[in-house]
Design a protein around this motif. Structure first.
Motif, PDB file in Angstrom:
ATOM      1  N   ASP A   8      50.958  44.876  39.137  1.00 47.56           N
ATOM      2  CA  ASP A   8      51.585  45.447  37.955  1.00 47.56           C
ATOM      3  C   ASP A   8      51.103  44.694  36.721  1.00 47.56           C
ATOM      4  O   ASP A   8      50.814  43.502  36.785  1.00 47.56           O
ATOM      5  N   VAL A   9      51.035  45.377  35.593  1.00 48.15           N
ATOM      6  CA  VAL A   9      50.502  44.742  34.386  1.00 48.15           C
ATOM      7  C   VAL A   9      51.279  43.486  33.999  1.00 48.15           C
ATOM      8  O   VAL A   9      50.713  42.583  33.386  1.00 48.15           O
ATOM      9  N   VAL A  10      52.536  43.394  34.375  1.00 51.92           N
ATOM     10  CA  VAL A  10      53.326  42.214  33.993  1.00 51.92           C
ATOM     11  C   VAL A  10      53.265  41.094  35.022  1.00 51.92           C
ATOM     12  O   VAL A  10      53.865  40.041  34.811  1.00 51.92           O
ATOM     13  N   TRP A  11      52.542  41.312  36.123  1.00 47.29           N
ATOM     14  CA  TRP A  11      52.397  40.249  37.120  1.00 47.29           C
ATOM     15  C   TRP A  11      51.090  39.472  36.948  1.00 47.29           C
ATOM     16  O   TRP A  11      50.926  38.391  37.507  1.00 47.29           O
ATOM     17  N   SER A  12      50.155  40.035  36.206  1.00 43.62           N
ATOM     18  CA  SER A  12      48.812  39.453  36.137  1.00 43.62           C
ATOM     19  C   SER A  12      48.828  38.000  35.693  1.00 43.62           C
ATOM     20  O   SER A  12      48.145  37.145  36.271  1.00 43.62           O
ATOM     21  N   ALA A  13      49.588  37.699  34.641  1.00 43.84           N
ATOM     22  CA  ALA A  13      49.597  36.350  34.102  1.00 43.84           C
ATOM     23  C   ALA A  13      50.115  35.345  35.130  1.00 43.84           C
ATOM     24  O   ALA A  13      49.547  34.254  35.301  1.00 43.84           O
ATOM     25  N   GLU A  14      51.198  35.679  35.814  1.00 44.09           N
ATOM     26  CA  GLU A  14      51.753  34.766  36.815  1.00 44.09           C
ATOM     27  C   GLU A  14      50.757  34.518  37.936  1.00 44.09           C
ATOM     28  O   GLU A  14      50.503  33.363  38.322  1.00 44.09           O
ATOM     29  N   PHE A  15      50.163  35.587  38.486  1.00 43.28           N
ATOM     30  CA  PHE A  15      49.245  35.449  39.607  1.00 43.28           C
ATOM     31  C   PHE A  15      48.007  34.641  39.212  1.00 43.28           C
ATOM     32  O   PHE A  15      47.516  33.819  39.976  1.00 43.28           O
ATOM     33  N   ALA A  16      47.505  34.899  38.002  1.00 41.55           N
ATOM     34  CA  ALA A  16      46.315  34.177  37.539  1.00 41.55           C
ATOM     35  C   ALA A  16      46.637  32.705  37.299  1.00 41.55           C
ATOM     36  O   ALA A  16      45.864  31.812  37.675  1.00 41.55           O
ATOM     37  N   ALA A  17      47.781  32.444  36.670  1.00 41.59           N
ATOM     38  CA  ALA A  17      48.160  31.059  36.360  1.00 41.59           C
ATOM     39  C   ALA A  17      48.333  30.229  37.626  1.00 41.59           C
ATOM     40  O   ALA A  17      48.070  29.017  37.620  1.00 41.59           O
ATOM     41  N   LYS A  18      48.751  30.859  38.708  1.00 41.14           N
ATOM     42  CA  LYS A  18      48.968  30.141  39.962  1.00 41.14           C
ATOM     43  C   LYS A  18      47.712  30.056  40.822  1.00 41.14           C
ATOM     44  O   LYS A  18      47.754  29.505  41.932  1.00 41.14           O
ATOM     45  N   GLY A  19      46.601  30.616  40.319  1.00 42.83           N
ATOM     46  CA  GLY A  19      45.343  30.503  41.039  1.00 42.83           C
ATOM     47  C   GLY A  19      45.224  31.405  42.243  1.00 42.83           C
ATOM     48  O   GLY A  19      44.489  31.102  43.189  1.00 42.83           O
ATOM     49  N   TRP A  20      45.896  32.532  42.225  1.00 46.79           N
ATOM     50  CA  TRP A  20      45.910  33.420  43.381  1.00 46.79           C
ATOM     51  C   TRP A  20      44.827  34.505  43.331  1.00 46.79           C
ATOM     52  O   TRP A  20      44.590  35.175  44.339  1.00 46.79           O
ATOM     53  N   LEU A  21      44.204  34.702  42.178  1.00 45.66           N
ATOM     54  CA  LEU A  21      43.268  35.812  42.008  1.00 45.66           C
ATOM     55  C   LEU A  21      41.851  35.312  41.737  1.00 45.66           C
ATOM     56  O   LEU A  21      41.649  34.265  41.126  1.00 45.66           O
ATOM     57  N   VAL A  22      40.876  36.108  42.178  1.00 39.76           N
ATOM     58  CA  VAL A  22      39.476  35.810  41.906  1.00 39.76           C
ATOM     59  C   VAL A  22      39.134  36.320  40.510  1.00 39.76           C
ATOM     60  O   VAL A  22      39.321  37.504  40.218  1.00 39.76           O
ATOM     61  N   PRO A  23      38.641  35.473  39.610  1.00 34.10           N
ATOM     62  CA  PRO A  23      38.267  35.959  38.276  1.00 34.10           C
ATOM     63  C   PRO A  23      37.151  36.997  38.370  1.00 34.10           C
ATOM     64  O   PRO A  23      36.232  36.868  39.179  1.00 34.10           O
ATOM     65  N   LEU A  24      37.237  38.013  37.539  1.00 36.52           N
ATOM     66  CA  LEU A  24      36.205  39.045  37.521  1.00 36.52           C
ATOM     67  C   LEU A  24      35.116  38.624  36.533  1.00 36.52           C
ATOM     68  O   LEU A  24      34.952  39.205  35.459  1.00 36.52           O
ATOM     69  N   THR A  25      34.393  37.604  36.940  1.00 38.34           N
ATOM     70  CA  THR A  25      33.313  37.047  36.141  1.00 38.34           C
ATOM     71  C   THR A  25      32.071  36.929  37.013  1.00 38.34           C
ATOM     72  O   THR A  25      32.133  37.098  38.239  1.00 38.34           O
ATOM     73  N   GLY A  26      30.933  36.624  36.388  1.00 34.91           N
ATOM     74  CA  GLY A  26      29.701  36.470  37.147  1.00 34.91           C
ATOM     75  C   GLY A  26      29.351  37.736  37.898  1.00 34.91           C
ATOM     76  O   GLY A  26      29.324  38.832  37.334  1.00 34.91           O
ATOM     77  N   LYS A  27      29.094  37.598  39.202  1.00 37.38           N
ATOM     78  CA  LYS A  27      28.738  38.762  40.019  1.00 37.38           C
ATOM     79  C   LYS A  27      29.891  39.754  40.136  1.00 37.38           C
ATOM     80  O   LYS A  27      29.684  40.922  40.457  1.00 37.38           O
ATOM     81  N   ASN A  28      31.096  39.281  39.900  1.00 35.86           N
ATOM     82  CA  ASN A  28      32.268  40.163  39.970  1.00 35.86           C
ATOM     83  C   ASN A  28      32.638  40.768  38.624  1.00 35.86           C
ATOM     84  O   ASN A  28      33.661  41.441  38.512  1.00 35.86           O
ATOM     85  N   ALA A  29      31.828  40.523  37.600  1.00 34.07           N
ATOM     86  CA  ALA A  29      32.174  40.963  36.249  1.00 34.07           C
ATOM     87  C   ALA A  29      32.315  42.480  36.177  1.00 34.07           C
ATOM     88  O   ALA A  29      31.583  43.234  36.814  1.00 34.07           O
ATOM     89  N   LEU A  30      33.269  42.910  35.378  1.00 33.08           N
ATOM     90  CA  LEU A  30      33.586  44.326  35.220  1.00 33.08           C
ATOM     91  C   LEU A  30      33.180  44.784  33.824  1.00 33.08           C
ATOM     92  O   LEU A  30      33.424  44.093  32.839  1.00 33.08           O
ATOM     93  N   ASP A  31      32.535  45.942  33.744  1.00 36.93           N
ATOM     94  CA  ASP A  31      32.204  46.529  32.446  1.00 36.93           C
ATOM     95  C   ASP A  31      33.470  47.165  31.876  1.00 36.93           C
ATOM     96  O   ASP A  31      33.948  48.171  32.394  1.00 36.93           O
ATOM     97  N   THR A  32      34.006  46.568  30.848  1.00 33.82           N
ATOM     98  CA  THR A  32      35.261  47.057  30.274  1.00 33.82           C
ATOM     99  C   THR A  32      35.057  47.871  28.999  1.00 33.82           C
ATOM    100  O   THR A  32      36.030  48.261  28.366  1.00 33.82           O
ATOM    101  N   SER A  33      33.828  48.146  28.636  1.00 34.69           N
ATOM    102  CA  SER A  33      33.550  48.772  27.347  1.00 34.69           C
ATOM    103  C   SER A  33      34.108  50.187  27.228  1.00 34.69           C
ATOM    104  O   SER A  33      34.376  50.647  26.115  1.00 34.69           O
ATOM    105  N   LYS A  34      34.282  50.875  28.335  1.00 32.84           N
ATOM    106  CA  LYS A  34      34.768  52.251  28.295  1.00 32.84           C
ATOM    107  C   LYS A  34      36.260  52.356  28.616  1.00 32.84           C
ATOM    108  O   LYS A  34      36.811  53.449  28.654  1.00 32.84           O
TER     109      LYS A  34
END
Length: 422
Positions: A100-126
């Protein structure tokens, strides 16, 4: 988050699956890896049966990277608790999860998610900027937006000539036409979601934000809700129960109850999410062809919707993160996203789909929904969200019930948030 079921997809990215799924080490399940293999996708209950056909499509094209679907309950708080428990246990079997959009910060802060960077980077321009912002924590994208949402005003066009753009207009439109209850010969005026649950946080935040107030500052921990602006917003709801333009029965309304009341012809105005359109135009609806959709009103013009929706995230504990990233990006493609819109009436996150002529013909509310999302204000973006939303729900509910004043409720809310985030 909207406290109901919501599924959609997003945007094509210019990376090939060969790049995304290039295999290296097998991975240990607690750090980043580039391993491929079978994964489990965990999401809330899919009442629209959107996911099974999509997963079957993926599996047919990826025989060595099969996806198994695991459905949770249909209750947001239970979904959150389930994810928290499995992440805390470092469960490698929860590879990709719906966030859920309101869970992202908690999950990221606790180190539970893989950052979408590098090879996992997402094109967000559209993508819709609001959806990207909601999936970002400390400047890093941790989840892939795949479903957005915004609050809308449903109104009886056979009873009022045009949609109100202000709260005063809404109240005036009801005078002499409605009853303070949802029973009897006259309909009630207005209802949203006012039971003591996440939906009340959404409705209270929308009212407060529309009046220029905020709940938590941009640092994600400092409360700023004990203000005249916030009081003006919450008073719109509190006075609704006092003055009767919100039926007293609505104190127990969640999404389904408000939808049922409007569908039965018992309300002139209703705040709800886009998915309600298909139900209200469905078989047995007493308001089919008699309603229209508009942006939410505010104190001096169009109001502010709370941003709803979900993202897809790859677990830091997954042993096959490369497959997880590939599946997430595949779900971002327009073909999958359009399917979710047409199958489940679920809001896209690709901006261009809101002006697609064929889709607008099928879903005339899309331009209005786009306006709602573009002007939406996220609920508090904070790693302490569960405690923050509890503070909002408990104190706003007490004010709506008349157990405390608006001023006292906001003071208590401020104190509770400060205690939770300090």
């Amino acid at each position: 988050m909207r406290p109901r079921k919501m599924i959609a997809t997003a945007v094509a990215v210019g990376l090939s699956f060969s790049t995304l799924t290039a295999c290296s080490s097998s991975g240990g399940g607690s750090g980043s890896n580039n391993s491929t293999g079978p994964i489990t996708f965990v999401t809330g209950k899919d009442n629209a049966n959107v996911w099974p056909p999509l997963i079957a499509k993926w599996n047919a094209a990826h025989p060595k990277e099969q996806v198994t679907l695991k459905q949770q309950s249909d209750q947001a708080d239970q979904q959150l608790s389930d994810l928290q428990q499995h992440f805390q246990a470092k469960d490698a079997n929860y590879d990709v999860v719906t966030v859920d959009v309101v869970w992202s910060a908690e999950f990221a802060a606790k180190g539970w998610l893989v950052p979408l960077t590098g090879k996992n980077a997402l094109d967000t321009s559209k993508l819709l900027p609001a959806t990207v912002k909601a999936a970002t924590y400390n400047g890093t994208l941790y989840a892939a937006p795949y479903a957005s949402d915004g609050g809308l005003l449903y109104y009886r066009k056979d009873l009022v000539p045009t949609a109100p753009t202000t709260w005063d207009q809404l109240i005036s439109d009801c005078q002499g036409k409605t009853s303070p209850t949802i029973t009897g010969p006259k309909p009630g005026c207005y209802a949203g979601q006012f039971a003591k649950y996440e939906g009340l946080t959404v409705n209270a935040a929308e009212a407060i934000n529309a009046a220029g107030g905020v709940i938590v500052k941009s640092d994600g921990k400092t409360p700023d809700v004990n203000t005249p602006e916030a009081a003006k917003g919450l008073d719109f709801l509190v006075n609704g129960f006092k003055q009767g333009y919100i039926p007293r029965e609505a104190i127990g309304f969640q999404e389904t109850q408000s939808l049922n009341a409007f569908q039965a012809g018992q309300l002139v105005f209703m705040r709800n999410w886009p998915y309600a359109d298909a139900i209200l135009n469905g078989p047995g609806s007493k308001v089919k062809g008699k309603f229209d959709i508009a942006p939410l009103p505010g104190p001096s013009g169009h109001g502010a919707s709370s941003l709803g929706g979900h993202s897809l995230a790859v677990s830091k504990f997954s042993k096959h993160q490369a497959t997880g990233a590939a599946f997430v990006k595949w779900m971002e493609e327009p073909e999958q996203q359009t399917y979710d819109l047409t199958k489940g009436t679920l809001a896209p996150v690709i901006t261009s789909l809101y002006s697609d002529a064929a889709l607008v013909k099928q879903f005339p509310y899309l331009p209005t929904l786009l306006k709602s999302i573009e002007t939406a204000v996220p609920r508090p973006v904070t790693p302490f969200y569960p405690a923050v939303t509890e503070a909002i729900e408990v104190n706003a509910y007490a004010a709506l019930q008349g157990q405390t004043s608006t001023t006292a409720a906001l003071a208590a809310m401020q104190k509770a948030i400060a205690s939770a985030t300090g």
